[in-house]
Motif scaffolding. Structure first.
Motif, short mmCIF file in Angstrom:
data_model
loop_
_atom_site.label_atom_id
_atom_site.label_comp_id
_atom_site.label_asym_id
_atom_site.label_seq_id
_atom_site.Cartn_x
_atom_site.Cartn_y
_atom_site.Cartn_z
N LEU A 302 48.82 33.76 31.41
CA LEU A 302 47.86 34.45 30.50
C LEU A 302 46.79 35.06 31.26
O LEU A 302 45.77 35.71 30.82
CB LEU A 302 47.36 33.39 29.44
CG LEU A 302 48.47 33.36 28.32
CD1 LEU A 302 47.74 32.12 27.30
CD2 LEU A 302 48.70 34.37 27.27
N GLY A 303 46.38 34.64 32.56
CA GLY A 303 45.59 34.94 33.20
C GLY A 303 44.15 34.06 33.46
O GLY A 303 43.30 34.53 33.70
N PHE A 304 44.35 32.73 32.95
CA PHE A 304 43.16 32.00 32.90
C PHE A 304 43.24 31.31 34.59
O PHE A 304 44.33 31.34 35.19
CB PHE A 304 43.48 30.67 32.08
CG PHE A 304 43.31 31.21 30.57
CD1 PHE A 304 41.84 30.82 30.31
CD2 PHE A 304 43.93 31.75 29.64
CE1 PHE A 304 41.25 30.99 29.03
CE2 PHE A 304 43.55 32.15 28.56
CZ PHE A 304 42.23 31.59 28.08
N ALA A 305 42.12 31.18 34.80
CA ALA A 305 41.90 30.18 36.17
C ALA A 305 41.31 28.93 35.83
O ALA A 305 40.60 28.66 35.18
CB ALA A 305 41.09 31.05 37.07
N ARG A 306 41.67 27.82 36.65
CA ARG A 306 41.20 26.63 36.51
C ARG A 306 39.88 26.80 37.42
O ARG A 306 40.02 26.78 38.72
CB ARG A 306 42.20 25.67 37.22
CG ARG A 306 41.80 24.28 36.77
CD ARG A 306 42.86 23.12 37.11
NE ARG A 306 43.40 23.22 38.36
CZ ARG A 306 42.90 22.29 39.22
NH1 ARG A 306 41.79 21.55 38.82
NH2 ARG A 306 43.28 22.21 40.57
N THR A 307 38.73 26.53 36.92
CA THR A 307 37.48 26.94 37.49
C THR A 307 36.68 25.74 37.78
O THR A 307 35.81 25.73 38.64
CB THR A 307 36.76 27.93 36.68
OG1 THR A 307 36.28 27.49 35.34
CG2 THR A 307 37.47 29.14 36.51
N ALA A 308 37.08 24.72 37.19
CA ALA A 308 36.09 23.63 37.24
C ALA A 308 36.69 22.39 36.61
O ALA A 308 37.65 22.23 36.12
CB ALA A 308 34.88 23.69 36.52
N ARG A 309 36.14 20.97 37.29
CA ARG A 309 36.80 19.91 36.75
C ARG A 309 35.58 18.90 36.22
O ARG A 309 34.54 18.87 36.98
CB ARG A 309 37.54 19.05 37.86
CG ARG A 309 38.17 17.90 37.83
CD ARG A 309 38.96 17.33 38.57
NE ARG A 309 40.21 17.44 37.72
CZ ARG A 309 41.05 16.35 37.41
NH1 ARG A 309 40.77 15.19 37.72
NH2 ARG A 309 42.26 16.54 36.80
#
Ligand SMILES: O=C(O)c1ccc(O)c(O)c1
Ligand SMILES: [Mg+2]
Length: 616
Positions: A302-309
């Motif tokens: 879908l174009g999401f990015a894992r940006t933070a944890r």
């Protein structure tokens, strides 16, 4: 004002009903005769139980078919009444409800009715009991409140007054303004119920579909205003005959009931709880999942990015534009499977929102956080969804985003704000999948909590409720009702199946993601390996008949499984991903004026989802 509830409104044995009413915080109860007859407790024991629970017995009811009958019959009725007065003495109840007669023996004779009710009141007075005469909307000769009052007035006895019941008054279409002409001290009791507006036999309507004030279509608050201006000082008492509440757990129903009275009292100016703080956006949606792989694949496509944890919990922030998803793989996920567990609501005043929620009996959730985490106020919605009141990156308030550390992993999202010590939350338009925000969340409610959910979201969160719509599913009927804020930046579609359903489809939840160009977004998703829900060709043939869509446009919709709807103000295009656990995603392209959710396409979507569902 004192609050009370009729035992008929709650499920279970009499003792369970009493416990539920007391725990919720009611001051008193109306004891429904059948509940007493079916109870193993003696009247003295019921009295003691109520006293222990801090409940007064405000009314004993009903006495039926008393008045306007031939004298031999009336003599028998008085004998019957005397028995009940003795019982009420043992119970410690001092007001009895007499509903207008439905007996074929009853005569259309107001003078006779008044004479006999006076005789009944004389008898009652000897026991220290007051008689409250109520017009049933289907009474044989007396079916309106003003008629019942004329008879009470003519009878002219201090132990005789009237009982007003909002259902009977509003279902008959009577003008409640006339209530102000009744002296307050002659209104012995006030029963409140709402109901959805329906064209049906009034007795069936009353016995099966009543609901708590604010859950139906009547102006119950307006009626209460008239009753207050008349000078009524007795309790506000709920009398709700409802097929669903009869089956639901008494405890939660009683809380829902009391909440309705709290909101009602606020709306007529009797109380002033903390004002609603309307949310101004969706800060995040949190999914729990035991298996992050399939979800990650969909989100990446879908174009999401894992940006933070999250610094201390197994929670990742996935982001695209202003659409933020938290993926939680903690213990709850292993217990419950993949589902939407929490929603972050952007709030102008998170603490104020929590105070409002608490005042309206929303369960406030304990803060499960590490010492360094931002303090987040959260309450549980009726379906168990955790609602967090958030301030995202506002300098004056702690932000949930501060609990997250940006991941090193390079993402396709442009993060101009992602520099050291700054929030990991991007504010730039995405280059990923063309998604810019969450359009709406669709939360399926437990079958017995639909009315409660709508009232909760409206009163606790200050959202506006749209009309409820029915949608055909191949194996049932779904009801759906959206709650939104004024500018549409928060939209939650509450849904429910018509019958209890253990099926995943009956519990489905979804996250709708807004895009400005659904064809491009859907193509990108597919070329990145995503699978869209296939829609039958018949749907597109029908679409071609209904709307003059360009050939290319229709062909693209057909190819990608995009559904189309239009109202007077704009168009709506939407398509669906496959379902993981309880959750699927929807891509939505909404014209600014369009206010719906594509309900007319829902039967096609539901049927398509049934086809895809693995057979068990
Ligand atoms: O449905 C009934 O019979 C019934 C009985 C008592 C009431 O107070 C009422 O409103 C309805
Ligand atoms: Mg009544």
């Amino acid at each position: 004002m004192r609050t009370s509830i009729a035992t008929v409104s709650l499920s279970g044995a009499l003792t369970e009903k009493l416990t539920a009413a007391a725990r919720a915080g009611f001051d008193g109860v109306e004891i429904f005769e059948n509940d007493l007859l079916a109870s193993p407790l003696t009247p003295e024991e019921v009295r003691a139980r109520c006293a222990d629970l801090g409940l007064s017995i405000d009314l004993y009811q009903p006495m039926r078919d008393i008045e306007a009958v031939p004298s031999e019959e009336f003599a028998r009725n008085l004998r019957r009444a005397e028995h009940k007065f003795r019982l009420m003495e043992r119970l410690g109840a001092d007001t009895v409800l007499v509903c207008s007669s439905v007996s074929p023996l009853a005569e259309d004779d107001d003078a006779l009715a008044a004479f006999q009710l006076r005789r009944l009141a004389e008898l009652a007075e000897g026991f220290g009991i007051r008689v409250a005469y109520e017009a049933l909307a289907w009474g044989r000769h007396v079916s309106t409140y003003d008629h019942a009052w004329r008879i009470v007035e003519a009878a002219d006895h201090p132990a005789l007054g009237t009982c007003l019941d909002s259902f009977h008054i509003l279902a008959r279409g009577s003008d409640p303004k006339g209530i102000e002409d009744i002296p307050g001290e002659k209104i012995f009791f006030l029963q409140l119920a709402d109901a959805p507006l329906m064209a049906m036999d009034v007795l069936q309507w009353s016995r099966h579909y009543r609901c708590f004030p604010g859950q139906g279509g009547f102006d119950v608050a307006g009626l209460v205003g008239h009753v207050m201006r008349a000078g009524y000082e007795g309790p506000l008492s709920l009398e709700v005959f409802n097929d669903v509440f009869r089956q639901a757990e008494a405890g939660p129903t009683a809380v829902d009931a009391l909440r309705s009275l709290l909101v009602l009292q606020e709306s007529v100016g009797l109380t002033e709880p903390p004002a609603p703080v309307v949310p101004t956006g969706i800060a995040f949606a949190e999914l729990v999942t035991p298996d992050v792989e399939p979800l990650s694949e969909i989100l990446e496509a879908l174009g999401f990015a894992r940006t933070a944890r999250h610094r201390s919990k197994p929670v990742d922030l996935w982001q695209q534009g202003e659409a933020r998803l938290l993926i939680n793989t903690g213990p709850a996920a292993r217990r419950d499977g993949t589902q939407l567990a929490a929603v972050g609501l952007e709030s102008p005043d998170p603490a104020g929102a929590a105070r409002r929620a608490e005042a309206l009996l929303a369960p406030v959730l304990p803060r499960r956080r590490a010492p360094e985490d931002a303090p987040l106020d959260a309450v549980a919605a009726p379906d168990g969804t955790e609602l967090f009141f958030c301030a995202t990156d506002r300098p004056e308030l702690p932000s949930w985003t501060g609990d997250f550390e940006p991941t090193a992993h390079k993402s396709p999202v442009v993060h101009t704000s992602l520099v050291a010590h700054e929030s990991p939350v991007a504010h730039e338009s995405p280059v990923g999948g063309g998604i810019h925000r969450i359009d709406h969340l669709a939360l399926t409610q437990p079958w017995h909590q639909f009315d409660e959910a709508a009232l909760f979201h409206r009163s606790v969160l200050g959202l506006g409720a749209q009309e409820s719509v029915d949608v055909a599913d191949p194996y049932g009927l779904l009801r759906s009702r959206a709650v939104t804020n004024a500018d549409g930046s928060v939209r939650i579609a509450l849904g429910v199946g018509a019958a209890p359903s253990a099926d995943e489809g009956g519990r489905a939840q979804h996250i709708a993601l807004a895009t400005g160009d659904i064809v491009t977004a859907a193509r990108r998703f597919r070329s990145a390996g995503g699978r869209l829900l296939p829609i039958p060709a018949n749907y597109y043939d029908d679409l071609a008949a209904k709307y003059e869509l360009g050939d290319g446009e229709l062909a693209a919709y057909r190819e990608l499984g995009i559904l189309y709807d239009r109202d007077a103000d704009g168009a709506f295009r939407h398509c669906y991903t496959e379902t993981i656990g309880r959750v699927f995603f929807e891509l939505v392209q909404r014209d600014a004026g369009y206010r719906g959710y594509g309900a007319q396409n829902a039967p096609v979507r539901l049927a398509a989802q049934h086809v895809r569902r693995p057979v068990r």
